[in-house]
Design a protein around this motif. Structure first.
Motif, PDB file in Angstrom:
ATOM      1  N   VAL A   1       0.824  -1.191   0.003  1.00 32.96           N
ATOM      2  CA  VAL A   1      -0.149   0.082   0.049  1.00 32.96           C
ATOM      3  C   VAL A   1       0.952   1.101   0.126  1.00 32.96           C
ATOM      4  O   VAL A   1       1.854   1.536   0.660  1.00 32.96           O
ATOM      5  CB  VAL A   1      -0.988  -0.015   1.174  1.00 32.96           C
ATOM      6  CG1 VAL A   1      -1.792   1.415   1.142  1.00 32.96           C
ATOM      7  CG2 VAL A   1      -1.795  -1.177   1.183  1.00 32.96           C
ATOM      8  N   GLY A   2       0.594   2.276  -0.912  1.00 34.91           N
ATOM      9  CA  GLY A   2       1.300   3.421  -0.943  1.00 34.91           C
ATOM     10  C   GLY A   2       0.419   4.569  -1.353  1.00 34.91           C
ATOM     11  O   GLY A   2      -0.758   4.547  -1.659  1.00 34.91           O
ATOM     12  N   TRP A   3       0.976   6.026  -0.982  1.00 36.20           N
ATOM     13  CA  TRP A   3       0.321   7.053  -1.390  1.00 36.20           C
ATOM     14  C   TRP A   3       1.152   7.669  -2.633  1.00 36.20           C
ATOM     15  O   TRP A   3       2.317   7.756  -2.425  1.00 36.20           O
ATOM     16  CB  TRP A   3       0.180   8.005  -0.161  1.00 36.20           C
ATOM     17  CG  TRP A   3      -0.166   9.346  -0.563  1.00 36.20           C
ATOM     18  CD1 TRP A   3       0.359  10.512  -0.919  1.00 36.20           C
ATOM     19  CD2 TRP A   3      -1.531   9.792  -0.947  1.00 36.20           C
ATOM     20  NE1 TRP A   3      -0.206  11.584  -1.318  1.00 36.20           N
ATOM     21  CE2 TRP A   3      -1.495  11.332  -1.193  1.00 36.20           C
ATOM     22  CE3 TRP A   3      -2.849   9.068  -0.507  1.00 36.20           C
ATOM     23  CZ2 TRP A   3      -2.733  11.814  -1.641  1.00 36.20           C
ATOM     24  CZ3 TRP A   3      -3.879  10.110  -0.919  1.00 36.20           C
ATOM     25  CH2 TRP A   3      -3.819  11.292  -1.389  1.00 36.20           C
ATOM     26  N   TYR A   4       0.370   7.986  -3.668  1.00 34.47           N
ATOM     27  CA  TYR A   4       0.921   8.665  -4.720  1.00 34.47           C
ATOM     28  C   TYR A   4       0.438   9.777  -5.323  1.00 34.47           C
ATOM     29  O   TYR A   4      -0.701  10.035  -5.603  1.00 34.47           O
ATOM     30  CB  TYR A   4       0.905   7.584  -6.026  1.00 34.47           C
ATOM     31  CG  TYR A   4       1.666   6.283  -5.708  1.00 34.47           C
ATOM     32  CD1 TYR A   4       2.702   6.059  -6.053  1.00 34.47           C
ATOM     33  CD2 TYR A   4       0.845   5.266  -5.013  1.00 34.47           C
ATOM     34  CE1 TYR A   4       3.519   4.889  -5.763  1.00 34.47           C
ATOM     35  CE2 TYR A   4       1.392   3.981  -4.595  1.00 34.47           C
ATOM     36  CZ  TYR A   4       2.666   3.849  -5.182  1.00 34.47           C
ATOM     37  OH  TYR A   4       3.379   2.637  -4.856  1.00 34.47           O
ATOM     38  N   GLY A   5       1.162  10.855  -4.878  1.00 32.93           N
ATOM     39  CA  GLY A   5       0.664  12.190  -5.056  1.00 32.93           C
ATOM     40  C   GLY A   5       1.222  13.162  -4.205  1.00 32.93           C
ATOM     41  O   GLY A   5       1.942  13.027  -3.255  1.00 32.93           O
ATOM     42  N   ARG A   6       0.693  14.467  -4.087  1.00 31.96           N
ATOM     43  CA  ARG A   6       0.936  15.448  -3.193  1.00 31.96           C
ATOM     44  C   ARG A   6       0.279  15.443  -1.941  1.00 31.96           C
ATOM     45  O   ARG A   6      -0.896  15.797  -1.569  1.00 31.96           O
ATOM     46  CB  ARG A   6       1.104  16.757  -3.597  1.00 31.96           C
ATOM     47  CG  ARG A   6       1.936  16.798  -4.979  1.00 31.96           C
ATOM     48  CD  ARG A   6       1.627  18.373  -5.818  1.00 31.96           C
ATOM     49  NE  ARG A   6       1.608  19.448  -4.986  1.00 31.96           N
ATOM     50  CZ  ARG A   6       1.096  20.643  -5.262  1.00 31.96           C
ATOM     51  NH1 ARG A   6       0.670  20.865  -6.560  1.00 31.96           N
ATOM     52  NH2 ARG A   6       1.301  21.704  -4.251  1.00 31.96           N
ATOM     53  N   CYS A   7       1.116  14.941  -0.748  1.00 35.06           N
ATOM     54  CA  CYS A   7       0.100  14.739   0.573  1.00 35.06           C
ATOM     55  C   CYS A   7      -0.373  16.055   1.299  1.00 35.06           C
ATOM     56  O   CYS A   7      -1.568  16.061   1.622  1.00 35.06           O
ATOM     57  CB  CYS A   7       0.896  13.608   1.375  1.00 35.06           C
ATOM     58  SG  CYS A   7       2.459  14.459   1.897  1.00 35.06           S
TER      59      CYS A   7
END
Length: 101
Positions: free
Chosen positions: A47-53
């Motif tokens: 699981v990951g976050w892809y973008g500007r947090c």
């Protein structure tokens, strides 16, 4: 993250966030490396976050990977909220348990 989920027979290898639909403590520190579970037969859930947090312009992605074939994931699903991500994890766990039987 994902406390209360049953990942057996998988082993959680990476869990770096306190993030749930009820606790958004770590929301501003999101990154691609959020959570990983290793399973038998060469499978893993990542699981990951892809973008500007800091603006939340991005997506969470759940991957199911077999034999480190990152360019050819078994599953790749995008989610825009933590609530959706948690629902997606239920689907990913079910799918991976079918694959390893």
């Amino acid at each position: 993250m994902f406390e209360g989920f049953d990942f057996r027979p998988g082993i959680v290898k990476w869990n770096s966030y306190k993030l749930s639909p009820d606790d958004m403590t770590d929301i501003r520190w999101l990154s691609e490396d959020m959570f990983m579970v290793e399973y038998p037969k060469g499978y893993l859930i990542d699981v990951g976050w892809y973008g500007r947090c800091f603006t939340l312009n991005g997506v969470f992605i759940i991957y199911i990977i077999k034999d480190t074939e990152w360019d050819n994931p078994v599953l790749k699903e995008e989610y825009r909220s933590v609530t959706e991500l948690y629902e997606g994890m239920k689907i990913a766990i079910h799918k991976i348990n079918q694959l390893i039987k």
